[in-house]
Each structure stands twice: as structure tokens, then as C-alpha cells.
Design a protein around this motif. Structure first.
Motif, PDB file in Angstrom:
ATOM      1  N   VAL A  54       0.830  -1.200   0.000  1.00 27.88           N
ATOM      2  CA  VAL A  54       0.000   0.000   0.000  1.00 27.88           C
ATOM      3  C   VAL A  54       0.866   1.253   0.000  1.00 27.88           C
ATOM      4  CG1 VAL A  54      -1.594   1.355   1.424  1.00 27.88           C
ATOM      5  CG2 VAL A  54      -2.073  -1.054   0.939  1.00 27.88           C
ATOM      6  N   ALA A  55       1.984   1.210   0.712  1.00 29.16           N
ATOM      7  CA  ALA A  55       2.904   2.351   0.677  1.00 29.16           C
ATOM      8  C   ALA A  55       3.411   2.580  -0.745  1.00 29.16           C
ATOM      9  CB  ALA A  55       4.073   2.111   1.633  1.00 29.16           C
ATOM     10  N   GLU A  56       3.731   1.493  -1.449  1.00 25.60           N
ATOM     11  CA  GLU A  56       4.190   1.604  -2.841  1.00 25.60           C
ATOM     12  C   GLU A  56       3.087   2.169  -3.736  1.00 25.60           C
ATOM     13  OE1 GLU A  56       6.235  -1.848  -4.489  1.00 25.60           O
ATOM     14  OE2 GLU A  56       5.199  -1.532  -6.399  1.00 25.60           O
ATOM     15  N   LEU A  57       1.882   1.669  -3.572  1.00 21.15           N
ATOM     16  CA  LEU A  57       0.764   2.147  -4.384  1.00 21.15           C
ATOM     17  C   LEU A  57       0.481   3.623  -4.120  1.00 21.15           C
ATOM     18  CD1 LEU A  57      -1.562  -0.972  -3.992  1.00 21.15           C
ATOM     19  CD2 LEU A  57      -0.520  -0.206  -6.131  1.00 21.15           C
ATOM     20  N   ARG A  58       0.455   3.989  -2.847  1.00 20.91           N
ATOM     21  CA  ARG A  58       0.196   5.391  -2.510  1.00 20.91           C
ATOM     22  C   ARG A  58       1.318   6.288  -3.014  1.00 20.91           C
ATOM     23  NH1 ARG A  58      -2.135   4.549   3.707  1.00 20.91           N
ATOM     24  NH2 ARG A  58      -4.227   3.862   3.067  1.00 20.91           N
ATOM     25  N   GLY A  59       2.539   5.767  -3.003  1.00 25.11           N
ATOM     26  CA  GLY A  59       3.663   6.531  -3.540  1.00 25.11           C
ATOM     27  C   GLY A  59       3.518   6.801  -5.031  1.00 25.11           C
ATOM     28  N   ALA A  60       2.732   5.953  -5.705  1.00 23.50           N
ATOM     29  CA  ALA A  60       2.464   6.139  -7.125  1.00 23.50           C
ATOM     30  C   ALA A  60       1.207   6.978  -7.364  1.00 23.50           C
ATOM     31  CB  ALA A  60       2.319   4.783  -7.813  1.00 23.50           C
ATOM     32  N   GLY A  61       0.665   7.533  -6.279  1.00 25.63           N
ATOM     33  CA  GLY A  61      -0.508   8.391  -6.402  1.00 25.63           C
ATOM     34  C   GLY A  61      -1.830   7.650  -6.449  1.00 25.63           C
TER      35      GLY A  61
END
Length: 263
Positions: A54-61
Motif C-alpha cells: 500500500v505504501a508503494e501504491l500510494r507513492g504512485a498516487g
């Protein structure tokens, strides 16, 4: 007036649940749907891996959240479905991706391992689809379900690959997709499957390392393994209005392996 192609592929305002979404192909699929505008819920068994995903996904906006659950256990599936709908409202897209494999000669294959693979790869897909459809999609007469199968479900394997339970389960997923599409089409629910070839995933890495990448790609017309974006376009097609007249189909994303095998 017909919509432009960008509008047909747009998933803005849609919500998707991706099982096995913390890594590998599931995380790639979550990225694809999220990048197209969907709100994403990812699930798998391990909270730490989900937090990282989720951190990775949120980092991608991408608007993303997670729910830990074991999709091989009926009570966990029920909880996952209820909690997802409670937290994000109706689901527009369900991606059944969580899966397991087991390597053993057919004559010595443990029945407990067979059951483990079937429970997650087939029974889990059915139960989660049933819960989400009954509690969200059927009443709205709308929804897209994508089942992740495999080209292993199209036939046998080279002798070195002793994965009869996995092959059997993925063959079942393909026909489950066809049967469910035929039955739920009148509800406006589309059901399709992706059938990946060899990608660098946790399930495949051991075999790739054992046989070598050159051998694994020797019969691949495009001459390479799948990468971390090769499923994206196909997933968005099947999830979006760009594929609104496609149901009951499987799409092999395998660099052409299944074509060579079929020939």
C-alpha cells in the motif's frame, strides 16, 4: 456519441479488490487498475507485506488500502467481503489472484497439498465471487470479475515441472470463468480470465533458477519472460468499459508460448 478511447479505459470512480495483491502479479494488477483511476483494496495473508504494498501504491498516487485475510478459509473470505464493502462501499471490480502451487510427481502427490492448492485456487475464487456478487454487483446489475488463471491450465508441462495440482486448478479456473460468465451475464456482470505465462514471481522463481532463464524462454516466440508491466494493459481492458462486450474469455499473456504449444 461514442466515447473516446481514453474515456473507455478510464476507471475513475471505480473500486477494485485484488486478492494476493501484496506482491508479484497481484501488485502489478493493483498498480494497473489504480493507475487507470480506480480506488484499490489489496488483500493477502501477511499484514507487513500489505503495508509495504500500500505504501508503494500510494507513492504512485493511487488511493489504496489493505485488509489481511486468508482466501483459502471460508470464514476469512466472508470477513474479507464484508469488511471490504463496509470500508469502501460497492465493488466494481474483483480480481481473484491469490494462488498456491505444489511440486511433486503425480504418483506421490500428497492429498493435503492437492487440497491446499484447490481450496485457494478454485474454491476461494468461487466463494469470494459469490459473496461480492450477492452483496454488491447483482443488485446494481454491474461488475467485472477477473480471474487469474495460467497457461498451465491449458495443458501439461515439461517433465521437470511436476505441478499437476496447479495445472488442474488453473484449468478449472478457465472453465469456471466461462460458466460464471454465462450464468451472470444477465446481471450485467462480466467474468474473464488472464492466463499469464512465465513471469518472475515467487511461485516461478525456483523453477526459473533451476532450469535457467535461457531454457525457460527457448520456446517463447518473443524470447523473454513476462515483466512488471506486461499484465497491465490486459487487466485494464477487462476491467473497464473498453472491454464491456467481452465476457467468458481468457487472454493468454505469455509471449506466444501457448500458440507454439497448440501448434
Amino acid at each position: 456519441m461514442a466515447r473516446r478511447i481514453q474515456q473507455l479505459f478510464d476507471l475513475s470512480g471505480k473500486t477494485a479488490l485484488v486478492t494476493g495483491g501484496s506482491r508479484g502479479l497481484g501488485l502489478q494488477l493493483a498498480h494497473a487498475l489504480g493507475e487507470a483511476g480506480a480506488k484499490i483494496v489489496v488483500t493477502s495473508r501477511k499484514a507487513t507485506e500489505l503495508e509495504a504494498a500500500v505504501a508503494e501504491l500510494r507513492g504512485a498516487g493511487i488511493d489504496a488500502r489493505w485488509i489481511a485475510a486468508d482466501c483459502a478459509v471460508e470464514t476469512e473470505i466472508e470477513r474479507l467481503a464484508a469488511e471490504t464493502l463496509e470500508r469502501v462501499g460497492d465493488l466494481d471490480i474483483l480480481v481473484n489472484n491469490a494462488g498456491a502451487s505444489w511440486g511433486a510427481p503425480a504418483e506421490d502427490h500428497p492429498i493435503a497439498a492437492w487440497d491446499k492448492v484447490m481450496n485457494l485456487n478454485v474454491r476461494g475464487y468461487f466463494l469470494l465471487s459469490q459473496h461480492i456478487a450477492k452483496n454488491s454487483m447483482i443488485g446494481r446489475r454491474s461488475g467485472a470479475i477477473i480471474n487469474v488463471a495460467s497457461i498451465a491450465g491449458l495443458g501439461g508441462n515439461p517433465l521437470a515441472m511436476k505441478t499437476i495440482a496447479y495445472n488442474t486448478s488453473k484449468g478449472a479456473v478457465i472453465n469456471f470463468t466461462r460458466a460464471l460468465a454465462a450464468e451472470w451475464g444477465h446481471y450485467g456482470i462480466r467474468v474473464n480470465a488472464l492466463a499469464p505465462g512465465f513471469f518472475r514471481t515467487k511461485l516461478a522463481n525456483g523453477l526459473i533458477d533451476q532450469l535457467g532463464e535461457d531454457q525457460m524462454t527457448a520456446n517463447v516466440p518473443l524470447g523473454r519472460l513476462g515483466d512488471n508491466e506486461d499484465l497491465k494493459g490486459a487487466a485494464v481492458l477487462l476491467a473497464s468499459d473498453a472491454g464491456k462486450h467481452i465476457t467468458g474469455q481468457f487472454l493468454a499473456v505469455d509471449g506466444g508460448v501457448s500458440v507454439v504449444t497448440a501448434g
